[in-house]
Every structure is written in structure tokens, then in C-alpha cells.
Design a protein around this motif. Structure first.
Motif, PDB file in Angstrom:
ATOM      1  N   SER A   1     -51.467  14.537  -4.313  1.00  0.00           N
ATOM      2  CA  SER A   1     -52.713  15.020  -3.847  1.00  0.00           C
ATOM      3  C   SER A   1     -52.891  16.579  -3.605  1.00  0.00           C
ATOM      4  O   SER A   1     -53.975  17.141  -3.766  1.00  0.00           O
ATOM      5  CB  SER A   1     -52.523  14.662  -2.164  1.00  0.00           C
ATOM      6  N   VAL A   2     -51.599  17.471  -3.655  1.00  0.00           N
ATOM      7  CA  VAL A   2     -51.806  18.519  -3.808  1.00  0.00           C
ATOM      8  C   VAL A   2     -52.178  19.117  -5.170  1.00  0.00           C
ATOM      9  O   VAL A   2     -53.024  19.969  -5.313  1.00  0.00           O
ATOM     10  CB  VAL A   2     -50.230  19.398  -3.428  1.00  0.00           C
ATOM     11  N   LEU A   3     -51.548  18.646  -6.291  1.00  0.00           N
ATOM     12  CA  LEU A   3     -52.215  18.982  -7.658  1.00  0.00           C
ATOM     13  C   LEU A   3     -53.305  18.525  -7.738  1.00  0.00           C
ATOM     14  O   LEU A   3     -54.120  19.354  -8.376  1.00  0.00           O
ATOM     15  CB  LEU A   3     -51.220  18.182  -8.459  1.00  0.00           C
ATOM     16  N   LEU A   4     -54.056  17.230  -7.429  1.00  0.00           N
ATOM     17  CA  LEU A   4     -55.284  17.172  -7.370  1.00  0.00           C
ATOM     18  C   LEU A   4     -56.318  17.885  -6.682  1.00  0.00           C
ATOM     19  O   LEU A   4     -57.373  18.270  -7.468  1.00  0.00           O
ATOM     20  CB  LEU A   4     -55.375  15.792  -6.913  1.00  0.00           C
ATOM     21  N   PHE A   5     -55.833  18.502  -5.595  1.00  0.00           N
ATOM     22  CA  PHE A   5     -56.788  19.395  -4.856  1.00  0.00           C
ATOM     23  C   PHE A   5     -56.692  20.734  -5.550  1.00  0.00           C
ATOM     24  O   PHE A   5     -57.904  21.330  -5.814  1.00  0.00           O
ATOM     25  CB  PHE A   5     -56.136  19.602  -3.644  1.00  0.00           C
TER      26      PHE A   5
ATOM     27  N   THR B   1     -51.749  27.417  -1.205  1.00  0.00           N
ATOM     28  CA  THR B   1     -51.601  25.981  -0.894  1.00  0.00           C
ATOM     29  C   THR B   1     -50.491  25.511  -1.581  1.00  0.00           C
ATOM     30  O   THR B   1     -49.830  24.717  -0.886  1.00  0.00           O
ATOM     31  CB  THR B   1     -52.943  25.562  -1.289  1.00  0.00           C
ATOM     32  N   TYR B   2     -50.034  25.997  -2.604  1.00  0.00           N
ATOM     33  CA  TYR B   2     -48.935  25.430  -3.283  1.00  0.00           C
ATOM     34  C   TYR B   2     -47.653  25.714  -2.428  1.00  0.00           C
ATOM     35  O   TYR B   2     -46.597  24.972  -2.329  1.00  0.00           O
ATOM     36  CB  TYR B   2     -48.776  25.885  -4.730  1.00  0.00           C
ATOM     37  N   CYS B   3     -47.563  27.037  -2.069  1.00  0.00           N
ATOM     38  CA  CYS B   3     -46.390  27.699  -1.141  1.00  0.00           C
ATOM     39  C   CYS B   3     -46.398  26.812   0.129  1.00  0.00           C
ATOM     40  O   CYS B   3     -45.039  26.458   0.453  1.00  0.00           O
ATOM     41  CB  CYS B   3     -46.488  29.067  -1.000  1.00  0.00           C
ATOM     42  N   ALA B   4     -47.371  26.556   0.627  1.00  0.00           N
ATOM     43  CA  ALA B   4     -47.555  25.970   2.016  1.00  0.00           C
ATOM     44  C   ALA B   4     -46.850  24.383   1.871  1.00  0.00           C
ATOM     45  O   ALA B   4     -46.057  23.846   2.645  1.00  0.00           O
ATOM     46  CB  ALA B   4     -48.964  26.056   2.806  1.00  0.00           C
ATOM     47  N   ALA B   5     -47.352  23.720   0.843  1.00  0.00           N
ATOM     48  CA  ALA B   5     -46.991  22.465   0.461  1.00  0.00           C
ATOM     49  C   ALA B   5     -45.266  22.225  -0.026  1.00  0.00           C
ATOM     50  O   ALA B   5     -44.923  21.279   0.427  1.00  0.00           O
ATOM     51  CB  ALA B   5     -47.951  21.919  -0.775  1.00  0.00           C
ATOM     52  N   ALA B   6     -45.017  23.400  -0.714  1.00  0.00           N
ATOM     53  CA  ALA B   6     -43.562  23.407  -0.818  1.00  0.00           C
ATOM     54  C   ALA B   6     -42.674  23.432   0.279  1.00  0.00           C
ATOM     55  O   ALA B   6     -41.762  22.979   0.305  1.00  0.00           O
ATOM     56  CB  ALA B   6     -43.305  24.621  -1.906  1.00  0.00           C
TER      57      ALA B   6
END
Length: 327
Positions: A32-36, A291-296
Motif C-alpha cells: 500500500s505504501v509503495l502504491l501510494f 511518508t516512507y520514513c513514517a511507514a518504516a
């Protein structure tokens, strides 16, 4: 003994089921993160962009017959090949005849072309150094021929009999000039906007034949082609200046996160007599990285909770609320 084994097997099955469910949740979250970040965010941002409308002159309160509108996007300095191969290494990677032929074979560019009655001239800025390079004289001769064709289209066959030939003439429209290097200007000191050069760089003087074309080459292009609009790149920042008798030049910012935090491109609506330009921005690189950092960070917390090293925030809140009620 059999009951013990059965209970142990059920426990293993339960643990395996929990781990599989956790793995599925992690995979779904990562996808989902990658898609966004790699797909949806571009659509969400670009949805705000619109083609500009060309103003049509009116006579007696009624609009004239609408001219065909050409919609075009203009991008500059994409630097798709990375830091070394995609970057302009001063004079070391200067174009020679082999590179020009290879480029023309792949992209089949024309120096002068017309779409919907609109003339475009694409100039090889590297060939305008004026230092006697191998391709300079050939490029200047080609520009002189283009200038002759444009003059014939403006003045018409009737006014210049025998000088313009018998072939089809170009549309009687001042051309749009497309080139990599900007025409000569002192610096970006007078440029403004969200995509202009940073304040600490605006006052740095430009070097002729390095940052911008020379004054002589710039004046030649204005004399020979008499363009109504100039679109250039190279500086990686946006800027709008006027040359000569009010000829506008728009420096298109870099379409690459390597050069800008806010890449953009130009959306243009053009007719043979009018044009309108609008700028469309891509997502900020900081937004995607955040966004990537928050997801990680969320994934790390989720794994720690699963391993029992950190109490679940929901469970912790429930226990705290229960303790508060007990007191």
C-alpha cells in the motif's frame, strides 16, 4: 501423552497462524505504501493541473472563429541516466557529429516543424559557441535557411517572387523557439516564484557559453528567427525574462528530484497567434521521503509489539483506562 501432543500441535498451529496473519498484514501495508508513493500520489497532485485557456480576440462583442488549439507539455533537464551519464560535463561531453547522428537516428528531431499552424524551431545550443567548432558553421547555415523560410512565410510569395521557391510555405506565424541553454542574461536576480533559484544563488553572475548563450549568439537568434516565445532549460530553476522588443523567455525548471525538491513541467495551449502557459508541479520529494520514513517507523513498532518487546498502544491505553476507573 497423546493429549499433550495434540495440545502442543494446536499451539504450534496457532502460532503459525498468527505469524502468517502478521506477514500478510506487513506485505499488504508495504504494498500500500509503495502504491501510494510511487503511483497514487502523482495522480492526486497532478489532478490539480489544468490546460490553460487561450484568450480569443473579440470584435463587436462577438468572438472570432476559434483557431485550432495545440496542447503541449514542455519538460527540461530530466537527467534520467544518473549523476555521471545524465549530467552535462562541461566541454568534456560536448556533442560531436557521431552523438548528433545517433540522437537524430533515435529521436528523428527536426529543426523546423509546424503543428496546427504553429511553427517551432529547435536549436542545438551547443553549436552556438562561436569558437569554430566542427558543427558550429553547419548549425549557423541551417539557422540562416530557417530564417529565410520564416521570412517567406511572413511576407508571402506575392511580395517576394522567385526568392521563396515553389514549394509549400510555412504558416504565417512567428515561431516558438525551443533550446537547452537560455539566452544571455546577467543572473537570476530578477526571477521569482516557488521554483526560482535559491536566494543565495540568484545574484551569482552567469558565464557566457557556460550558463547561458553568449550575447552575440543570443542576438543572432532574435534577429534571424524573430520568435514570439522562447522556452529553455539548463539552469534547473524557473525564470521569466523579456528580450529585445518584449520577447518572453521562460526557463523551464528541472523535471528531476535530483535537481529540485519540487520538479515541474509546463502545460501550454497554443494557436498560430496566441498562447497560454501553466505550470504543473510534481509531489515534493520531502513528502514522499517523509511518508516512507513514517511507514518504516510504524513497521518497526509493529514488529516490536509482536515480539512482546513493546506494549501495544491500544492495550496500554486500555490498561491505563482500567486502572484509572479502578482508582
Amino acid at each position: 501423552m497423546a493429549a499433550f501432543r495434540f495440545g502442543f500441535g494446536r499451539l504450534n498451529f496457532h502460532l503459525l497462524k498468527r505469524r502468517s496473519f502478521l506477514l500478510l498484514k506487513l506485505i499488504a501495508f508495504v504494498c500500500s505504501v509503495l502504491l501510494f508513493c510511487e503511483f497514487l500520489i502523482y495522480y492526486l497532485v497532478i489532478l490539480r493541473c489544468n490546460w490553460p485557456e487561450v484568450k480569443t480576440p473579440a470584435h463587436g462583442g462577438e468572438q472570432e472563429t476559434l483557431e485550432p488549439v495545440l496542447k503541449a507539455m514542455f519538460l527540461a533537464d530530466t537527467h534520467l541516466l544518473g549523476e555521471l551519464r545524465g549530467h552535462w560535463l562541461d566541454k568534456l561531453r560536448r556533442m560531436n557529429r557521431y552523438r548528433i547522428k545517433r540522437f537524430e537516428k533515435v529521436f528523428n528531431p527536426e529543426r523546423l516543424f509546424s503543428w496546427k499552424g504553429i511553427n517551432f524551431v529547435m536549436v542545438n545550443s551547443v553549436a552556438l559557441e562561436g569558437d569554430g567548432c566542427d558543427i558550429c558553421s553547419e548549425a549557423e547555415a541551417e539557422l540562416m535557411d530557417i530564417s529565410h523560410k520564416l521570412n517567406c512565410s511572413r511576407e508571402g510569395q506575392e511580395q517576394r517572387p522567385g526568392q521563396c521557391g515553389e514549394g509549400p510555405q510555412l504558416p504565417a506565424s512567428a515561431p516558438v523557439l525551443l533550446q537547452h541553454f537560455p539566452l544571455y542574461r546577467r543572473s537570476d536576480a530578477n526571477c521569482s516564484g516557488d521554483d526560482a533559484a535559491p536566494p543565495e544563488e540568484k545574484g551569482i553572475p552567469f558565464k557566457e557559453r557556460y550558463d547561458v548563450l553568449s550575447r552575440e549568439a543570443s542576438q543572432k537568434l532574435l534577429w534571424w528567427l524573430r520568435p514570439r516565445l522562447i522556452l529553455s532549460g539548463h539552469t534547473h530553476s524557473g525564470c521569466e525574462v523579456l528580450h529585445g522588443a518584449g520577447v518572453p523567455e521562460l526557463s523551464v525548471p528541472s523535471f528531476s528530484w535530483r535537481n529540485r525538491n519540487n520538479p515541474s513541467f509546463i502545460m501550454g495551449s497554443l494557436t498560430p497567434t496566441e498562447y497560454a502557459l501553466a505550470k504543473c508541479y510534481l509531489p515534493l520529494e520531502d513528502t514522499v521521503l517523509t511518508t516512507y520514513c513514517a511507514a518504516a517507523g510504524f513497521l518497526v513498532v509493529l514488529m516490536l509489539v509482536h515480539l512482546g518487546l513493546v506494549t501495544s498502544p491500544v492495550l496500554f491505553g486500555y490498561k491505563l483506562l482500567r486502572k484509572f476507573k479502578t482508582v
